[in-house]
Design an enzyme around this catalytic site. Structure first.
Site, PDB file in Angstrom:
ATOM      1  CE  LYS A  86       3.522   3.273  -1.121  1.00 55.30           C
ATOM      2  NZ  LYS A  86       3.911   2.704   0.164  1.00 55.30           N
TER       3      LYS A  86
HETATM    4  C1  E4P Z   1       2.821  -0.492   0.837  1.00 56.54           C
HETATM    5  O1  E4P Z   1       3.298   0.364   0.467  1.00 56.54           O
HETATM    6  C2  E4P Z   1       1.499  -0.229   1.730  1.00 56.54           C
HETATM    7  O2  E4P Z   1       1.543   0.931   2.169  1.00 56.54           O
HETATM    8  C3  E4P Z   1       1.477  -1.182   2.622  1.00 56.54           C
HETATM    9  O3  E4P Z   1       1.791  -2.564   2.082  1.00 56.54           O
HETATM   10  C4  E4P Z   1      -0.053  -1.316   3.539  1.00 56.54           C
HETATM   11  O4  E4P Z   1       0.206  -2.582   4.194  1.00 56.54           O
HETATM   12  P1  E4P Z   1      -0.927  -2.600   5.490  1.00 56.54           P
HETATM   13  O5  E4P Z   1      -2.181  -2.940   4.827  1.00 56.54           O
HETATM   14  O6  E4P Z   1      -0.437  -3.997   6.215  1.00 56.54           O
HETATM   15  O7  E4P Z   1      -0.916  -1.368   6.082  1.00 56.54           O
END
Ligand code: E4P
Length: 234
Positions: A86
């Protein structure tokens, strides 16, 4: 529709992997840091729990292209399996994405908030783009409509990049994202539990139990077969 779990909590991953049809795990530095664990052991444990075939999206922490590429290669070597690196969208992140794709490394470009960010990440070769639905809703934008337009753009331009919608707080957000045709969502374990919960389902199950036991007492179907089998043997 792919359902991916947004956590690094090993017990929760074990639980969901056992009971639910999950397609993998996603993490980011915030999610990892909540575990207060040795990072390398943590990601290896997660890989062992979900096995080599399920997707594991791990976010890099480097900022420059060189740092990102180095981390991605190390993750591929040491975690392996069906790995997606990622990378938050940035100028360096896009350069790194293009390099990594040439090396056959899967990339998820994350922290996407606009349709154009998604389109450019796709053009750089991203396998997935991760738009943040709830964070958009929080600023009185509309996460579902941003995702819907990304899905439409990818269709219109025959782009094979998939949408991994992220950052959810409600079942309604997930339902709407599924309706607009996003290929995948990543959600926290508690929200997955909520997806399958309905009080009327529990009432229905209670009724089935009560009606059955009115006629058959505490005999289960399995007990009936076992009784039949033992009488045949006699
Ligand atoms: C996923 O990989 C994202 O980093 C994550 O869903 C972000 O979620 P949040 O907005 O609850 O931190």
């Amino acid at each position: 529709m792919l359902y991916i779990i947004d956590t690094a909590d090993r017990d929760e991953i074990r639980r969901l992997n056992e009971y639910y049809p999950i397609d993998g795990v996603t993490t980011n530095p915030t999610i990892i840091s909540k575990e207060h664990s040795d990072f390398l052991k943590l990601v290896k444990d997660i890989r062992d729990i979900i096995g080599p075939d399920k997707m594991f999206h791990i976010q890099v922490t480097g900022d420059t292209c060189d740092e990102i590429v180095k981390e991605a290669r190390l993750l591929r070597t040491h975690v392996g399996g069906n790995l997606y690196v990622k990378i938050p969208i940035s100028r360096d992140g896009l350069k790194a994405t293009q390099i990594l794709k040439k090396e056959g490394i899967n990339v998820t470009v994350t922290a996407i908030f606009t349709q154009q960010q998604a389109l450019i990440a796709a053009k750089a070769g991203a396998d997935f783009v991760a738009p943040y639905v709830n964070r958009l809703d929080n600023i009185v934008s509309d996460g579902v409509s941003v995702v819907s337009e990304i899905v439409e753009l990818f269709k219109k331009h025959s782009i094979s990049t998939k949408v991994l919608a992220a950052s959810f707080k409600t079942v309604e957000q997930i339902h709407k994202i599924a309706m607009v045709g996003a290929q995948s969502v990543t959600l926290q374990p508690a929200l997955y539990d909520q997806l399958i919960y309905h009080p009327l389902t529990l009432y229905a199950i209670d009724d089935f139990k009560a009606d059955w036991s009115n006629v058959y007492g505490d005999k289960s179907i399995a007990m009936m077969f076992e009784e039949k089998d033992s009488s045949v043997i006699k």
